[in-house]
Design a protein around this motif. Structure first.
Motif, mmCIF file in Angstrom:
data_model
loop_
_atom_site.group_PDB
_atom_site.id
_atom_site.type_symbol
_atom_site.label_atom_id
_atom_site.label_comp_id
_atom_site.label_asym_id
_atom_site.label_seq_id
_atom_site.Cartn_x
_atom_site.Cartn_y
_atom_site.Cartn_z
ATOM 1 N N PHE A 22 30.899 34.132 45.905
ATOM 2 C CA PHE A 22 31.253 32.494 46.829
ATOM 3 C C PHE A 22 30.562 31.772 47.117
ATOM 4 N N GLY A 23 29.776 31.610 46.982
ATOM 5 C CA GLY A 23 28.000 30.630 47.804
ATOM 6 C C GLY A 23 27.736 31.297 49.115
ATOM 7 N N SER A 24 27.717 30.863 49.582
ATOM 8 C CA SER A 24 26.889 31.483 51.363
ATOM 9 C C SER A 24 28.084 31.559 52.551
ATOM 10 N N TYR A 25 28.904 31.600 51.933
ATOM 11 C CA TYR A 25 30.295 31.567 53.248
ATOM 12 C C TYR A 25 30.550 33.289 53.856
ATOM 13 N N ARG A 26 30.616 33.435 54.979
ATOM 14 C CA ARG A 26 30.878 35.097 55.130
ATOM 15 C C ARG A 26 32.221 35.310 55.184
ATOM 16 N N ILE A 27 32.718 33.957 55.504
ATOM 17 C CA ILE A 27 34.503 34.008 55.647
ATOM 18 C C ILE A 27 34.950 33.910 53.722
ATOM 19 N N VAL A 28 35.239 34.147 52.684
ATOM 20 C CA VAL A 28 35.644 33.640 51.390
ATOM 21 C C VAL A 28 36.833 33.917 51.551
ATOM 22 N N LEU A 29 37.135 32.595 50.517
ATOM 23 C CA LEU A 29 38.496 31.972 49.875
ATOM 24 C C LEU A 29 38.883 33.214 49.291
ATOM 25 N N LEU A 30 40.003 34.335 49.665
ATOM 26 C CA LEU A 30 40.936 34.854 48.996
ATOM 27 C C LEU A 30 41.756 34.925 48.155
ATOM 28 N N ILE A 31 41.915 33.686 47.248
ATOM 29 C CA ILE A 31 43.279 32.953 46.940
ATOM 30 C C ILE A 31 43.938 34.139 46.407
ATOM 31 N N VAL A 32 45.049 34.565 46.973
ATOM 32 C CA VAL A 32 46.654 35.620 45.717
ATOM 33 C C VAL A 32 47.760 34.468 45.471
ATOM 34 N N LEU A 33 47.792 34.659 43.485
ATOM 35 C CA LEU A 33 48.362 34.351 43.757
ATOM 36 C C LEU A 33 48.772 33.710 42.159
ATOM 37 N N SER A 34 50.743 34.658 41.930
ATOM 38 C CA SER A 34 50.480 34.538 40.552
ATOM 39 C C SER A 34 51.667 33.088 39.947
ATOM 40 N N GLY A 35 50.877 32.956 38.330
ATOM 41 C CA GLY A 35 52.112 32.132 38.017
ATOM 42 C C GLY A 35 51.821 30.469 37.917
ATOM 43 N N HIS A 36 49.599 30.185 38.760
ATOM 44 C CA HIS A 36 49.676 28.883 39.329
ATOM 45 C C HIS A 36 48.952 28.490 37.472
ATOM 46 N N THR A 37 48.516 27.143 37.791
ATOM 47 C CA THR A 37 47.479 26.959 36.985
ATOM 48 C C THR A 37 46.565 26.660 37.271
ATOM 49 N N ALA A 38 44.772 26.592 36.049
ATOM 50 C CA ALA A 38 44.117 26.331 36.829
ATOM 51 C C ALA A 38 43.375 25.425 35.547
ATOM 52 N N CYS A 39 43.280 23.835 35.693
ATOM 53 C CA CYS A 39 42.462 23.107 34.978
ATOM 54 C C CYS A 39 41.206 22.364 35.209
ATOM 55 N N LEU A 40 40.152 22.541 33.865
ATOM 56 C CA LEU A 40 39.180 21.861 33.981
ATOM 57 C C LEU A 40 39.461 20.695 34.417
ATOM 58 N N TRP A 41 38.275 20.307 35.317
ATOM 59 C CA TRP A 41 37.831 18.522 36.027
ATOM 60 C C TRP A 41 36.734 18.384 36.205
ATOM 61 N N GLN A 42 35.966 17.137 34.914
ATOM 62 C CA GLN A 42 34.976 16.443 35.752
ATOM 63 C C GLN A 42 33.969 17.789 34.891
ATOM 64 N N GLY A 43 33.907 18.692 33.849
ATOM 65 C CA GLY A 43 33.690 19.121 33.575
ATOM 66 C C GLY A 43 32.822 20.295 34.095
#
Length: 649
Positions: A22-43
């Protein structure tokens, strides 16, 4: 169940999984999810909404993952935030993220609402009452949002399909207003820590790590109690269809189903599971314009019974799909539970099943009539350019059409009454036949334009550039039936093989076009032919389609046509198409039957079931009517009432 903090990607070139950095950030976003949706946007962006975190709390947050930079961002949301939810469905349409249904509340009830997030202003709309579902699928087609599958509030799997017209109501066209009435739960969480950020200014702030990510903090929509406030019904025309029974309707109660949209159809992958036999697995398609089910492929053609599939994804074009899963016997390789669910990928090219893709599929009839095809042809079903060029097709040069080339084919039923014209006896006509057999019988001439043929037909371009005999005589003979040649040239002008009483009258011509598409290596024409032949296959033309599919090397269509012929054998053998098959083709078609097979007819067929294209034991006199709705059928349905097997509300 332990929720995963990992983010993986699958590379289609090397066919392997890679962990995404995940990029150059030292602190990484760690999504802890289930049952979510992920939709493609702007390609290149994924819009992740909702889900359930590791504390079993339902969320209503929106985060964005940039696939190009591998960075997470979080927009500043305005408006009344809807209830947190999981196992919902979402779709992006005209810069709006539509969210339908899901599970929510402290008592985990099923939501029946629809709302949207305006992706230009990042403002939530109000919530409207639609259909109560979770674990369902939703997509946009023809200006409508469609919902299929999933479970209802009674925890029963449903095969109903619902749709809501988005274009008939201004509520879905304008930006949502702020400060509207809140029909969400009264037990909402307090203000989100995101409120410390300024309002959205066309840029996102970078999301923080797990210790500071708001979706895992007090900003979530926790399990609130169900609200007693009645929401208004969703604006726009709302309809539903219940599929009661039919030989091609896949039972949602059997097997593991994955529903995706492609090419104006809902695809239902019925994959292997402990509750279904491998022979009952299949790939079925629901045509959204006609609401008719058809079977595209049998399970053994696609699925290995030694594997189980947990996820399905389709590309933006709707031409390829991927199933992600694992083998039944999982090796102990020390990688943990991840390998159990995502160790194998099954890629599928949907074009081999006659699916044109989302760009090639047509809009519904209600959408076509809103804009004239062209200035001179306001009612044509062709494109504007195709409608204008069709008016110039096959007119003699003396009419002022500008045609400067002549093409002939073999005489067939359409040319039986043709009388030789004076042109046919001229010296030029005689010289044009010098490359034909002395006994060749040619069709009437078809007048065309060299410019159009050179632009649309690669073979003609090569012949013309080589200055072969056709270049000098301005004439060409194609050794195919006249009706097929005429339909082929009409396609070059219009880019269409839609039914036409003069230029493409029957499936015989389309089957001939499939052979020509194979001979001249024209992939788009091939896809159009597969699409129409697979969906309009009938008793009268099944034998001819089977033979032409074999000539063109289309194994999938050949197997499907053979299955159709065997299912309706008594009717097929009495057709003119079957009688016109060569002796060798007849013998080959008969040998498709298993060596232990036999013909069953009359009262015996009715007793054991199988009338109308069903399996033996399904729909017979000795069976309960409900049994036919609980079995995945393998054979394609025959001719019948188009409205059979559905209820419309």
């Amino acid at each position: 169940m332990e929720l995963s903090r990992q983010f993986w990607g699958y590379t289609w070139c090397s066919h392997g999984f890679v962990k995404i950095s995940f990029g150059s950030y030292r602190i990484v976003l760690l999504i802890v999810l289930s049952g979510h949706t992920a939709c493609l946007w702007q390609g290149s962006k994924l819009l992740v909404y909702g889900g359930e975190n590791e504390h079993r709390e339902y969320l209503s947050d929106v985060v964005i993952f940039d696939l190009k930079t591998a960075h997470w961002t979080q927009p500043d949301i305005r408006g009344t935030i809807p209830k947190g939810r999981a196992r919902h469905a979402a779709a992006v349409y005209e810069d709006k993220l539509y969210v339908v249904g899901g599970l929510s509340g402290s008592e985990t009830y099923t939501l029946d609402e629809i709302c949207y997030l305006d992706l230009k202003t990042w403002t939530w709309s109000r919530s409207w009452s639609f259909v109560a579902r979770f674990d369902h699928s939703t997509w946009i087609w023809g200006g409508r949002i469609w919902v299929f599958g999933g479970l209802d509030p009674n925890m029963e799997r449903t095969g109903d399909i619902w749709w809501l017209d988005l274009k008939s109501s201004p509520a879905f066209k304008t930006a949502p207003a702020l400060g509207g009435p809140d029909y969400s739960s009264p037990e909402r969480a307090g203000p989100s820590p995101r409120s410390q950020y300024p309002q959205y200014n066309q840029s996102h702030h970078a999301a923080t790590g797990s210790s500071g990510y708001t979706a895992n903090s007090s900003s979530v929509q926790v399990r609130a109690a169900s609200s007693s406030i009645n929401k208004p019904v969703a604006p726009g025309a709302m309809s539903s269809v219940k599929f009661v029974s039919g030989p091609n309707i896949p039972s949602q109660a059997l097997g593991t189903h994955f529903h995706v949209y492609s090419s104006g159809s809902l695809l239902d992958f019925v994959t292997p599971a402990g509750t279904i036999r491998p022979s009952e697995c299949n790939l079925s398609a629901l045509e959204l314009d006609s609401l008719q089910w058809q079977k595209l492929a049998e399970g053994p053609e696609i699925f290995d019974p030694e594997y189980r599939w947990n996820y399905c994804a389709v590309n933006e074009d709707g031409t390829k799909a991927w199933l992600l899963g694992y083998p039944n016997e999982i090796p102990d390789n020390g990688t943990g539970g991840f390998e159990e669910y995502l160790s194998d990928v099954l890629p599928l090219d949907l074009r081999r099943f006659g699916l044109l893709g989302n760009d090639g599929s047509s809009e519904p009839i209600v959408m076509k009539g809103k804009m004239p095809a062209s200035d001179t042809h306001p009612t044509s079903n062709l494109s504007s350019l195709g409608a204008d060029l069709a008016a110039m097709f096959d007119h003699e040069p003396e009419s002022g059409s500008g045609t400067d080339f002549t093409i002939t084919g073999e005489r067939d039923a359409q040319t039986d009454d043709y009388e030789m014209t004076p042109e046919a006896s001229t010296p030029d006509a005689d010289s044009s036949r010098q490359f034909l057999s002395p006994t060749a019988t040619t069709s009437p001439p078809i007048h065309v334009h060299k410019l159009i043929l050179r632009a649309r037909w690669p073979h003609f371009t090569r012949v013309y550039n080589s200055q072969m005999a056709e270049f000098h005589t301005k004439k060409m003979h194609i050794p195919e039936p006249y009706s097929v040649v005429r339909a082929f040239l009409y396609y070059l002008y219009t880019d269409s093989i839609a039914p036409h009483p003069e230029y493409c009258p029957s499936l015989d011509s389309v089957a001939g076009l499939l052979v020509m598409a194979n001979v001249y290596d024209m992939p788009r024409l091939r896809l159009l032919c597969l699409h129409r032949l697979s969906r309009e296959l009938d008793v009268e033309h099944a034998a001819v389609v089977w033979e032409r599919a074999g000539t063109a090397g289309e194994d999938w269509l050949k197997r499907r046509s053979a299955s159709y012929c065997l299912t309706h054998w008594g009717r097929v053998v009495r057709t003119m198409g079957f009688r016109q098959l060569s002796r060798q083709s007849m013998m080959e078609l008969c040998e498709v039957i298993d060596v232990e097979g036999r013909v069953v007819g009359g009262e015996e067929l009715e007793i054991v079931g199988g009338l109308g294209g069903g399996k033996f034991g399904v729909g017979g006199l000795g069976r309960e009517p409900g049994r036919s709705r609980q079995t995945a059928i393998e054979i394609d349905e025959g001719d019948g009432d188009d409205d059979e097997g559905m209820e419309l509300s």
